[in-house]
Design a protein around this motif. Structure first.
Motif, mmCIF file in Angstrom:
data_model
loop_
_atom_site.group_PDB
_atom_site.id
_atom_site.type_symbol
_atom_site.label_atom_id
_atom_site.label_comp_id
_atom_site.label_asym_id
_atom_site.label_seq_id
_atom_site.Cartn_x
_atom_site.Cartn_y
_atom_site.Cartn_z
ATOM 1 N N GLY A 147 -5.126 7.511 3.390
ATOM 2 C CA GLY A 147 -4.437 6.686 3.005
ATOM 3 C C GLY A 147 -3.148 7.120 1.848
ATOM 4 O O GLY A 147 -3.559 8.269 1.217
ATOM 5 N N ALA A 148 -2.091 6.195 1.629
ATOM 6 C CA ALA A 148 -1.005 6.724 0.728
ATOM 7 C C ALA A 148 -0.866 5.437 -0.020
ATOM 8 O O ALA A 148 -0.699 4.231 0.715
ATOM 9 C CB ALA A 148 -0.052 7.297 1.450
ATOM 10 N N LEU A 149 -0.500 5.478 -1.491
ATOM 11 C CA LEU A 149 -0.139 4.455 -2.073
ATOM 12 C C LEU A 149 1.611 4.600 -2.321
ATOM 13 O O LEU A 149 2.091 5.944 -2.790
ATOM 14 C CB LEU A 149 -0.806 4.483 -3.662
ATOM 15 N N TRP A 150 2.178 3.705 -2.076
ATOM 16 C CA TRP A 150 3.634 3.603 -2.602
ATOM 17 C C TRP A 150 3.727 2.714 -3.641
ATOM 18 O O TRP A 150 3.436 1.513 -3.673
ATOM 19 C CB TRP A 150 4.588 3.239 -1.301
ATOM 20 N N VAL A 151 4.321 3.257 -4.886
ATOM 21 C CA VAL A 151 4.756 2.364 -6.003
ATOM 22 C C VAL A 151 6.242 2.161 -5.850
ATOM 23 O O VAL A 151 7.131 3.026 -6.005
ATOM 24 C CB VAL A 151 4.146 3.035 -7.346
ATOM 25 N N VAL A 152 6.544 0.692 -6.026
ATOM 26 C CA VAL A 152 8.134 0.265 -5.764
ATOM 27 C C VAL A 152 8.301 -0.269 -7.090
ATOM 28 O O VAL A 152 7.775 -1.214 -7.735
ATOM 29 C CB VAL A 152 7.883 -0.534 -4.680
ATOM 30 N N SER A 153 9.352 0.310 -7.573
ATOM 31 C CA SER A 153 9.965 -0.125 -8.794
ATOM 32 C C SER A 153 11.513 -0.450 -8.712
ATOM 33 O O SER A 153 12.252 0.161 -7.718
ATOM 34 C CB SER A 153 9.661 0.815 -9.930
ATOM 35 N N LEU A 154 12.120 -1.134 -9.613
ATOM 36 C CA LEU A 154 13.580 -1.399 -9.808
ATOM 37 C C LEU A 154 14.149 0.111 -10.273
ATOM 38 O O LEU A 154 13.628 0.967 -10.742
ATOM 39 C CB LEU A 154 13.986 -2.252 -10.913
ATOM 40 N N LYS A 155 15.154 0.323 -9.687
ATOM 41 C CA LYS A 155 15.865 1.652 -9.869
ATOM 42 C C LYS A 155 17.029 1.519 -10.514
ATOM 43 O O LYS A 155 17.626 0.449 -11.045
ATOM 44 C CB LYS A 155 16.300 2.501 -8.320
ATOM 45 N N GLY A 156 17.945 2.629 -11.199
ATOM 46 C CA GLY A 156 19.162 2.464 -11.923
ATOM 47 C C GLY A 156 19.081 1.930 -13.326
ATOM 48 O O GLY A 156 17.973 1.977 -13.807
ATOM 49 N N LYS A 157 20.218 1.229 -13.537
ATOM 50 C CA LYS A 157 20.109 0.651 -14.908
ATOM 51 C C LYS A 157 19.090 -0.811 -15.130
ATOM 52 O O LYS A 157 18.683 -0.992 -16.107
ATOM 53 C CB LYS A 157 21.628 0.152 -15.115
ATOM 54 N N ALA A 158 18.811 -1.103 -13.950
ATOM 55 C CA ALA A 158 17.783 -2.209 -14.210
ATOM 56 C C ALA A 158 16.281 -1.959 -14.145
ATOM 57 O O ALA A 158 15.501 -2.709 -14.296
ATOM 58 C CB ALA A 158 18.011 -3.235 -12.720
ATOM 59 N N ALA A 159 16.063 -0.616 -13.979
ATOM 60 C CA ALA A 159 14.597 -0.100 -14.098
ATOM 61 C C ALA A 159 13.970 -0.331 -15.411
ATOM 62 O O ALA A 159 14.675 -0.206 -16.477
ATOM 63 C CB ALA A 159 14.638 1.594 -13.777
ATOM 64 N N ARG A 160 12.641 -0.807 -15.069
ATOM 65 C CA ARG A 160 11.936 -0.884 -16.388
ATOM 66 C C ARG A 160 10.817 -0.081 -16.719
ATOM 67 O O ARG A 160 10.240 -0.007 -17.892
ATOM 68 C CB ARG A 160 11.256 -2.581 -16.039
ATOM 69 N N VAL A 161 10.819 0.887 -15.754
ATOM 70 C CA VAL A 161 9.813 2.012 -15.795
ATOM 71 C C VAL A 161 10.368 3.114 -15.279
ATOM 72 O O VAL A 161 11.263 2.927 -14.371
ATOM 73 C CB VAL A 161 8.232 1.781 -15.139
ATOM 74 N N LYS A 162 10.282 4.400 -15.869
ATOM 75 C CA LYS A 162 10.759 5.663 -15.461
ATOM 76 C C LYS A 162 9.914 6.034 -14.299
ATOM 77 O O LYS A 162 8.540 6.021 -14.411
ATOM 78 C CB LYS A 162 11.014 6.379 -16.454
ATOM 79 N N ASP A 163 10.422 6.984 -13.659
ATOM 80 C CA ASP A 163 9.641 7.584 -12.401
ATOM 81 C C ASP A 163 8.594 8.700 -13.081
ATOM 82 O O ASP A 163 7.416 8.743 -12.609
ATOM 83 C CB ASP A 163 10.483 8.627 -11.694
#
Length: 201
Positions: A147-163
């Motif tokens: 199995g694999a986990l995909w963590v989905v987050s806001l990107k660009g200037k709207a990002a609240r957490v960094k990669d």
């Protein structure tokens, strides 16, 4: 996942430039002495001429490897589910990801969207805060062997957490990142799998 390479550019007016070429669907972006973006009709009919990627207006980009894979990627872009590895029959869970359209897309493609928390092939987890990243450790036990986990987050200037924060949170629970993908116009997704144990001597 897009493509990226150092290239020599030759323009229709005879000009030349060197820089970095990046394909992130639906845009082909060249960054050299000047930045140029190609999209839509500008990419229609793109062809590969050995190592040259040739656009409809005659612009040519000399790649370090044969250009066929670039031309194929531009002419036949993968759909979102294909890029995310969501295939028919896979057991999938959406956790804290509020995207009804995505759930419907998965179901229409034959993936089995489940509320179960065991033996899952894919988990899509919405995480846009430190608190959400702190709960990543609850997820690996719900994954099947491959199995694999995909963590989905806001990107660009709207990002609240960094990669890097997402990667650190996952790494702390024995996961390694293997892929990044544009989930939507507003969100990015990082893929994680279990770290394989080191072989015994």
């Amino acid at each position: 996942m897009g493509k990226e390479a150092e290239v020599e550019a030759r323009w229709p007016d005879g000009g030349r430039d060197r820089g970095r070429l990046q394909y992130e669907p639906p845009k082909l972006i060249f960054r050299g002495a000047e930045r140029r973006v190609f999209v839509g009709d500008a990419l229609a009919g793109v062809v590969a001429d050995d190592r040259d990627l040739v656009l409809a207006d005659g612009a040519r980009f000399r790649l370090p490897t044969p250009a066929k894979s670039w031309a194929d990627a531009i002419l036949h872009p993968k759909g979102r589910l294909e890029k995310l590895g969501a295939k028919p029959g896979l057991k999938v869970a959406l956790i804290d990801l509020h995207d009804g359209g995505f759930a419907a897309e998965l179901a229409a493609a034959g993936a089995l969207v489940s509320d179960a928390r065991a033996d899952l092939d894919l988990i899509f987890y919405g995480a846009d805060s430190a608190e959400a990243l702190g709960r990543i450790g609850d997820l690996p036990p719900a994954l099947g062997p491959r199995g694999a986990l995909w963590v989905v987050s806001l990107k660009g200037k709207a990002a609240r957490v960094k990669d890097v924060e997402v990667m650190a949170a996952a790494k702390a629970h024995g996961l390694i990142d293997t892929k990044v993908c544009a989930f939507s116009d507003t969100h990015t997704a990082l893929k994680f799998v279990r770290r394989k144990p080191a072989p015994r001597c």
